[in-house]
Design a protein around this motif. Structure first.
Motif, short mmCIF file in Angstrom:
data_model
loop_
_atom_site.label_atom_id
_atom_site.label_comp_id
_atom_site.label_asym_id
_atom_site.label_seq_id
_atom_site.Cartn_x
_atom_site.Cartn_y
_atom_site.Cartn_z
N ALA A 1 35.95 41.79 49.41
CA ALA A 1 36.98 42.60 48.44
C ALA A 1 35.57 42.49 47.29
N VAL A 2 34.36 41.82 47.23
CA VAL A 2 33.49 41.78 45.71
C VAL A 2 33.12 43.83 46.17
N GLY B 1 36.14 46.04 46.21
CA GLY B 1 36.85 45.81 44.84
C GLY B 1 37.82 45.42 44.10
N GLU B 2 38.25 45.48 45.86
CA GLU B 2 39.76 44.43 45.30
C GLU B 2 40.00 43.16 46.45
N PHE B 3 41.00 42.45 46.30
CA PHE B 3 41.24 41.27 46.81
C PHE B 3 42.62 41.23 46.24
N VAL C 1 35.94 42.93 40.27
CA VAL C 1 36.74 42.90 41.57
C VAL C 1 38.30 43.13 41.24
N ALA D 1 32.66 39.90 39.64
CA ALA D 1 32.13 39.62 40.99
C ALA D 1 32.22 37.86 40.56
#
Length: 173
Positions: free
Chosen positions: A70-71, A74-76, A117, A130
């Protein structure tokens, strides 16, 4: 000694993932020795309003490998709670997660520092750096779900102890 992003995350993920894999293996031996179907444990939970072992193990993977990925991206997003894993599938997930994380070098992880993120929760978006995502959200969740998985198995009679949770120590050579 300066503590790097890698040291704080991946190094600790790998230690605890090793422990999780170990206590899942030890639990399976206990189930076989006691004629307990391990598949009944996949849906075991500590309390009715808590999610089962299956979700706890999926979350351990999501908040370690998934967090680093994700880091990078850029998306979780949170894991699906209805992912169909059997006991062997959960063991394989932990092994695959360890394998995927073991290829990350300290340089590659440390280079992710400072990135943005976004955590997507339904329609909400929570912005993080991050470091803040990993240290204030993902690591606490990682340990929570690893502990809850351990507790589910321990509560169901598996003879686990503190050393089973801690895993391999990083001793001075």
């Amino acid at each position: 000694m300066a503590l790097s992003l890698y040291d704080a995350t991946v190094a600790n993920y790998l230690q605890t993932l090793g422990a999780v894999g170990g206590f899942l293996d030890r639990s399976l031996k206990h189930f076989r020795d006691n004629n307990i179907d391990p598949e009944t444990m996949v849906e075991a939970r500590l309390a009715q309003d808590m999610l089962p072992l299956r979700f706890q193990i999926i979350s351990v993977a999501q908040h370690s490998r998934g967090a680093i990925e994700a880091v990078q991206s850029g998306e979780f997003r949170p894991p699906a709670s209805k992912t169909p894993y059997d006991y062997a599938g959960l063991q394989a997930l932990i092994a695959q997660t360890r394998e995927a994380l073991s290829v990350w070098t300290p340089e590659a992880v440390n280079a992710l520092g400072g990135r943005d993120v976004v955590f997507h929760v339904g329609e909400r978006q929570l912005p993080f750096t991050a470091e803040d995502f990993l240290m204030s959200f993902s690591l606490p969740n990682f340990y929570f779900h690893a502990t809850t998985a351990y507790d589910i198995l321990r509560t169901n009679g598996v003879p686990l102890g503190k050393r089973d949770f801690i895993g391999r120590l990083k001793l001075k050579s």
